[in-house]
Design an enzyme around this catalytic site. Sequence first.
Site, mmCIF file in Angstrom:
data_model
loop_
_atom_site.group_PDB
_atom_site.id
_atom_site.type_symbol
_atom_site.label_atom_id
_atom_site.label_comp_id
_atom_site.label_asym_id
_atom_site.label_seq_id
_atom_site.Cartn_x
_atom_site.Cartn_y
_atom_site.Cartn_z
ATOM 1 N N SER A 2 24.556 25.800 34.412
ATOM 2 C CA SER A 2 24.232 27.215 34.228
ATOM 3 C C SER A 2 25.331 27.922 33.456
ATOM 4 O O SER A 2 26.509 27.566 33.567
ATOM 5 C CB SER A 2 24.088 27.857 35.611
ATOM 6 O OG SER A 2 24.102 29.254 35.521
ATOM 7 N N TYR A 44 27.120 29.030 45.030
ATOM 8 C CA TYR A 44 26.132 28.475 44.104
ATOM 9 C C TYR A 44 26.788 28.155 42.757
ATOM 10 O O TYR A 44 26.676 27.040 42.232
ATOM 11 C CB TYR A 44 24.959 29.449 43.905
ATOM 12 C CG TYR A 44 24.174 29.147 42.653
ATOM 13 C CD1 TYR A 44 23.272 28.094 42.619
ATOM 14 C CD2 TYR A 44 24.381 29.875 41.476
ATOM 15 C CE1 TYR A 44 22.593 27.785 41.455
ATOM 16 C CE2 TYR A 44 23.709 29.581 40.307
ATOM 17 C CZ TYR A 44 22.815 28.532 40.305
ATOM 18 O OH TYR A 44 22.159 28.222 39.146
ATOM 19 N N LYS A 91 27.788 24.376 40.525
ATOM 20 C CA LYS A 91 27.526 23.972 39.130
ATOM 21 C C LYS A 91 28.824 23.508 38.465
ATOM 22 O O LYS A 91 28.844 22.518 37.726
ATOM 23 C CB LYS A 91 26.885 25.133 38.355
ATOM 24 C CG LYS A 91 25.493 25.503 38.869
ATOM 25 C CD LYS A 91 24.516 24.333 38.769
ATOM 26 C CE LYS A 91 23.202 24.587 39.443
ATOM 27 N NZ LYS A 91 22.341 23.400 39.558
HETATM 28 N N1 UFG Z 1 18.242 43.041 37.514
HETATM 29 C C1 UFG Z 1 17.826 44.306 37.856
HETATM 30 N N2 UFG Z 1 16.953 44.446 38.890
HETATM 31 C C2 UFG Z 1 16.465 43.379 39.603
HETATM 32 C C3 UFG Z 1 16.895 42.081 39.236
HETATM 33 C C4 UFG Z 1 17.790 41.940 38.191
HETATM 34 O O1 UFG Z 1 18.244 45.287 37.249
HETATM 35 O O2 UFG Z 1 15.698 43.582 40.536
HETATM 36 C C5 UFG Z 1 19.169 42.864 36.384
HETATM 37 C C6 UFG Z 1 20.486 42.243 36.800
HETATM 38 O O3 UFG Z 1 21.382 43.231 37.219
HETATM 39 C C7 UFG Z 1 20.902 41.533 35.520
HETATM 40 C C8 UFG Z 1 19.581 41.133 34.877
HETATM 41 O O4 UFG Z 1 18.593 41.950 35.478
HETATM 42 O O5 UFG Z 1 21.525 42.442 34.679
HETATM 43 C C9 UFG Z 1 19.225 39.684 35.106
HETATM 44 O O6 UFG Z 1 19.314 39.404 36.497
HETATM 45 P P1 UFG Z 1 18.802 38.037 37.123
HETATM 46 O O7 UFG Z 1 19.081 38.101 38.592
HETATM 47 O O8 UFG Z 1 17.416 37.769 36.699
HETATM 48 O O9 UFG Z 1 19.704 36.942 36.407
HETATM 49 P P2 UFG Z 1 21.269 36.742 36.444
HETATM 50 O O10 UFG Z 1 21.695 36.618 35.035
HETATM 51 O O11 UFG Z 1 21.968 37.728 37.260
HETATM 52 O O12 UFG Z 1 21.349 35.380 37.236
HETATM 53 C C10 UFG Z 1 20.830 34.213 36.667
HETATM 54 C C11 UFG Z 1 20.380 33.235 37.750
HETATM 55 C C12 UFG Z 1 21.529 32.771 38.562
HETATM 56 C C13 UFG Z 1 22.622 32.280 37.680
HETATM 57 C C14 UFG Z 1 22.968 33.304 36.637
HETATM 58 C C15 UFG Z 1 23.941 32.809 35.646
HETATM 59 O O13 UFG Z 1 19.448 33.841 38.606
HETATM 60 O O14 UFG Z 1 21.094 31.714 39.373
HETATM 61 O O15 UFG Z 1 21.795 33.640 35.904
HETATM 62 O O16 UFG Z 1 23.547 31.570 35.198
HETATM 63 F F1 UFG Z 1 23.734 32.047 38.418
#
Ligand code: UFG
Length: 339
Positions: free
Chosen positions: A125, A150, A154
């Site tokens: 990741s 988590y 990785k």
């Molecule tokens: N977000 C919102 N509201 C929500 C969910 C997400 O505003 O309800 C925003 C988050 O703050 C972030 C973006 O949308 O800015 C993406 O969020 P995600 O949770 O979809 O993805 P992340 O990049 O935070 O996390 C993902 C994976 C993790 C991994 C990470 C880095 O879910 O498992 O990428 O690889 F660790």
Amino acid sequence: MKILVTGGLGFIGSHTVVELQNEGLEVVIIDDCSNADEKVLEGIQTITGKRPLFEKIDLRDKSMVESFFARHQDVVGVIHFAASKAVGESVVKPLLYYENNIGTLVYILQALSQKQRASFIFSSSCTVYGQADEMPITEDAPVKAAESPYGNTKQIGEEIIADTCKVTPSLNAIALRYFNPMGAHPSVEIGELPIGVPQNLVPFITQTGMGIREQLAVFGDDYPTEDGTCIRDYIHVVDLAKAHVVALQRLLQAKNEENYEVFNVGTGKGSSVLEVIQSFERVSGEKLNYKIVDRRVGDIVSAYANTKKANQVLGWKAESTLDEAMKSAWDWEKKVRKA
Ligand code: UFG
């Protein structure tokens, strides 16, 4: 000659099984169904015309792993998706994450190390980069201290593979560092099936669009980005699945000089949370109910990939646009809710 896909009933796993079978490769899936449904096999069969072999195995049981490899001596490659992936849960249950994500990896590598030749692809990741100092992120960017157990699994997973490859010339491995996968197969036969309240942005958006969730909370609009919301690199899951096929072919054909390599798998394009919402509104024709709330703890500001290495070395490039990926996610959501 078979390819083992662990976690092959899951979101990225199932799409990868489809692409492997489309390339004529024979697949055997291991999944414990803790976060996936056996019905996914039907979707794969409808798309590809072939039902992959499937064994319901919990990979934490070392004797089961050994017996699997004893029974399937023609497995020449493994794509290892099976893992727990909820960042928040990993903070509460670290040992579960280390057991699921590290213990199982060790057992599989032990089995592969005994073979005369074996190929291995690991689901890593972009989380390993943390908040990278420069955008877009190249594979040379330093690995930063993990924010969660988590994320740590990785990083440790990559180290375990690198250490093993150093002393095991018969093992050929690639770690793929995924950015943010989204979307569903265009046939809408398979897609993402989050259990409970989705933690990720795109399934939360599509569920809100369907009225299953009342409102999307946008976590912060005071980040140092153009519109104040966080930037990520959203990649269509079918593009991501295809990256596994080309990476596996590279290993099977022994095209690599080093027996352990790392590749970013993203589009190279960053999109803000508000841009993702706009994409949803464009492709669905619906207005999304959302409000800006406080920042989420642990979120990084920006992460998008430099994909040059994957483009040049693997000859792979993401093809789909954000709108195409979003349309597939929305089509899938509509289908799932109708069923
Ligand atoms: N977000 C919102 N509201 C929500 C969910 C997400 O505003 O309800 C925003 C988050 O703050 C972030 C973006 O949308 O800015 C993406 O969020 P995600 O949770 O979809 O993805 P992340 O990049 O935070 O996390 C993902 C994976 C993790 C991994 C990470 C880095 O879910 O498992 O990428 O690889 F660790």
